[in-house]
Enzyme design. Structure first.
Site, mmCIF file in Angstrom:
data_model
loop_
_atom_site.group_PDB
_atom_site.id
_atom_site.type_symbol
_atom_site.label_atom_id
_atom_site.label_comp_id
_atom_site.label_asym_id
_atom_site.label_seq_id
_atom_site.Cartn_x
_atom_site.Cartn_y
_atom_site.Cartn_z
ATOM 1 N N HIS A 72 0.847 -1.195 0.000
ATOM 2 C CA HIS A 72 0.000 0.000 0.000
ATOM 3 C C HIS A 72 0.878 1.238 0.000
ATOM 4 O O HIS A 72 1.747 1.397 0.863
ATOM 5 C CB HIS A 72 -0.912 0.014 1.235
ATOM 6 C CG HIS A 72 -2.172 -0.773 1.043
ATOM 7 N ND1 HIS A 72 -3.368 -0.426 1.625
ATOM 8 C CD2 HIS A 72 -2.425 -1.885 0.308
ATOM 9 C CE1 HIS A 72 -4.310 -1.291 1.265
ATOM 10 N NE2 HIS A 72 -3.751 -2.193 0.470
ATOM 11 N N PRO A 292 -4.868 0.337 18.306
ATOM 12 C CA PRO A 292 -4.607 -0.141 16.941
ATOM 13 C C PRO A 292 -4.687 0.934 15.873
ATOM 14 O O PRO A 292 -4.375 0.659 14.713
ATOM 15 C CB PRO A 292 -5.696 -1.205 16.731
ATOM 16 C CG PRO A 292 -6.792 -0.823 17.677
ATOM 17 C CD PRO A 292 -6.114 -0.220 18.871
ATOM 18 N N LYS A 296 0.639 -0.198 15.002
ATOM 19 C CA LYS A 296 2.002 -0.299 15.531
ATOM 20 C C LYS A 296 2.266 -1.538 16.383
ATOM 21 O O LYS A 296 3.417 -1.821 16.694
ATOM 22 C CB LYS A 296 2.335 0.946 16.373
ATOM 23 C CG LYS A 296 2.368 2.234 15.586
ATOM 24 C CD LYS A 296 3.400 2.162 14.486
ATOM 25 C CE LYS A 296 3.338 3.360 13.568
ATOM 26 N NZ LYS A 296 4.110 3.156 12.340
ATOM 27 N N TYR A 384 3.874 6.494 9.986
ATOM 28 C CA TYR A 384 3.032 5.352 9.597
ATOM 29 C C TYR A 384 3.870 4.219 9.004
ATOM 30 O O TYR A 384 3.635 3.048 9.287
ATOM 31 C CB TYR A 384 1.968 5.804 8.605
ATOM 32 C CG TYR A 384 0.820 4.834 8.456
ATOM 33 C CD1 TYR A 384 -0.243 4.854 9.367
ATOM 34 C CD2 TYR A 384 0.767 3.911 7.420
ATOM 35 C CE1 TYR A 384 -1.303 3.978 9.231
ATOM 36 C CE2 TYR A 384 -0.295 3.037 7.277
ATOM 37 C CZ TYR A 384 -1.323 3.067 8.189
ATOM 38 O OH TYR A 384 -2.367 2.189 8.067
#
Length: 389
Positions: A72, A292, A296, A384
């Site tokens: 992604h 969540p 991580k 991220y």
């Protein structure tokens, strides 16, 4: 029985550590209180940072992950008025991998016999002894028989409720915790995802997340009060609410289907500020828990393992204890940064029952800033995909 490192817990942290040590020629035995089938039945995280992907590749176990996982390059923050795309690839040059924790665990379990990694399932009543000495040991019951495992070190990878952290003296280490006043209701269904990338949605009814495990299996979540139960949320009601919170564009592409699994998970942030006591080390959820929202949990376990495996290999191969001595400080520095990101994203995207108009306007202002600022988007993207080790 005797080994170099006794590992408590056969989740991803314990298995990754065991494989890393065995690859280096160091003996390790993993003790797990559940059955292998029960370990694989847990539906957990599905986003892998580069640190997790790289670790699987280094172990020679990444083939199925690359064949079946979904890279992604970005994700969406939705607020009902717009979708703010965080372009991970464009902003950082890196992506994340969608590959379920269950699948990663299966890969590690299946490869254990060939690597010579012993995993003892259904080891009940695990207790740790003499952890502040050079000869700690673990006792447990298997098939009604008392067993003992002697080791030079013990790695506690047994989760938040396991025995390892409890083996630390009560006055050694401080628990830092924030409990959030809501949970996530999740549904897993064999239906195609409603979007090619994850959608994190902030809605007046509460947070929602559209994610996936594959091109044909979807995972959705909504924020609910902790007072509500699964019985309060039949499938049709949950699908209806997802359509509302995710917005009309995503709703038009939602495919409904029967739940394979539904569950409610409470949210907390937790850090134990000591990861070593004598010959005992903590890694993964035994040491820290993140909400969540930031994806991580598994990835922090991977970074713990990267630090700890290097330290243990240095000890056994070179007689160098510098990595062991610095493990707690080094790992905690990254843990706190990941905790900060997960906390900040949770605070931004959820509705809090005691929040007033000011708090909501702060969320709106932050989303406005993110939408207009490449620097803000870059900061989110860097966190991220995972900060460097």
């Amino acid at each position: 029985m005797k080994t170099d490192v006794a590992i408590i817990g056969a989740g991803p942290a314990g298995l990754l550590l065991g494989h890393s040590l065995r690859k280096a020629g160091i003996n390790a035995v993993v003790l797990e209180h559940r059955s292998a089938e029960r370990v694989l039945s847990r539906i957990r995280a599905g986003i892998l940072e580069q640190v997790s992907v790289s670790l699987m590749d280094e172990l020679g176990l990444g083939e199925r992950m690359h064949a079946e996982g979904l890279p992604h390059d970005g994700f969406l923050l939705a607020d009902g008025e717009r979708n703010i795309r965080i372009d991970l690839k464009g902003l950082t040059g890196q992506s994340v991998m969608v590959y379920g924790q269950t699948e990663l665990t299966k890969d590690l379990m299946d490869a254990a016999p060939e690597r010579g990694l012993d995993i003892i399932y259904e080891a009940e009543g695990v207790e740790l002894h003499d952890v502040n000495s050079d000869s700690p040991y673990v006792t447990y019951t298997k098939g009604g028989k008392e067993e003992r495992l002697d080791a030079r070190f013990i790695a506690g990878c047994d989760g938040f409720h396991g025995p390892s952290r409890k083996a630390f003296p009560k006055d050694f280490g401080v628990e830092h915790e924030k409990v959030y006043p809501f949970g996530w209701l999740g549904i897993l269904a064999d239906v195609p995802p409603c979007n090619e990338e994850l959608i994190y949605a902030s809605h007046e009814n509460g947070f929602a997340l559209a994610s996936m495990r594959s091109k044909t299996r979807s995972r959705y979540y909504i924020q609910i009060p902790l007072t509500e139960t699964l019985e309060d949320w039949p499938d049709d009601k949950l699908w209806d609410e997802l359509a509302v919170r995710l917005g009309p564009e995503a709703a038009a592409n939602i495919t409904r289907g029967p739940a394979i699994e539904k569950s409610i998970a409470p949210l907390r942030s937790f850090v134990f500020d000591q990861l070593r006591y004598g010959s005992l080390f903590l890694a993964g959820d035994a040491a820290h828990v993140v909400p969540p929202t930031g994806a991580k949990g598994l990835n922090l376990a991977s970074s713990d393992v990267a630090y700890l495996s290097r330290a243990l290999i240095q000890h056994f191969k070179n007689g160098d204890d510098s990595g062991i001595d610095s493990y707690s400080e080094t790992a905690l520095a990254r843990i706190w940064k990941s905790e900060r990101f997960s906390w900040s994203l949770t605070m931004l995207m959820h509705r809090f029952p005691d929040a007033g108009g000011f708090d909501r306007r702060m969320q709106v202002a932050e989303l406005d800033y993110i939408a207009q600022s490449k620097a803000a988007q870059t900061s989110i993207a860097e966190n991220y995909i995972g900060l460097p080790l």
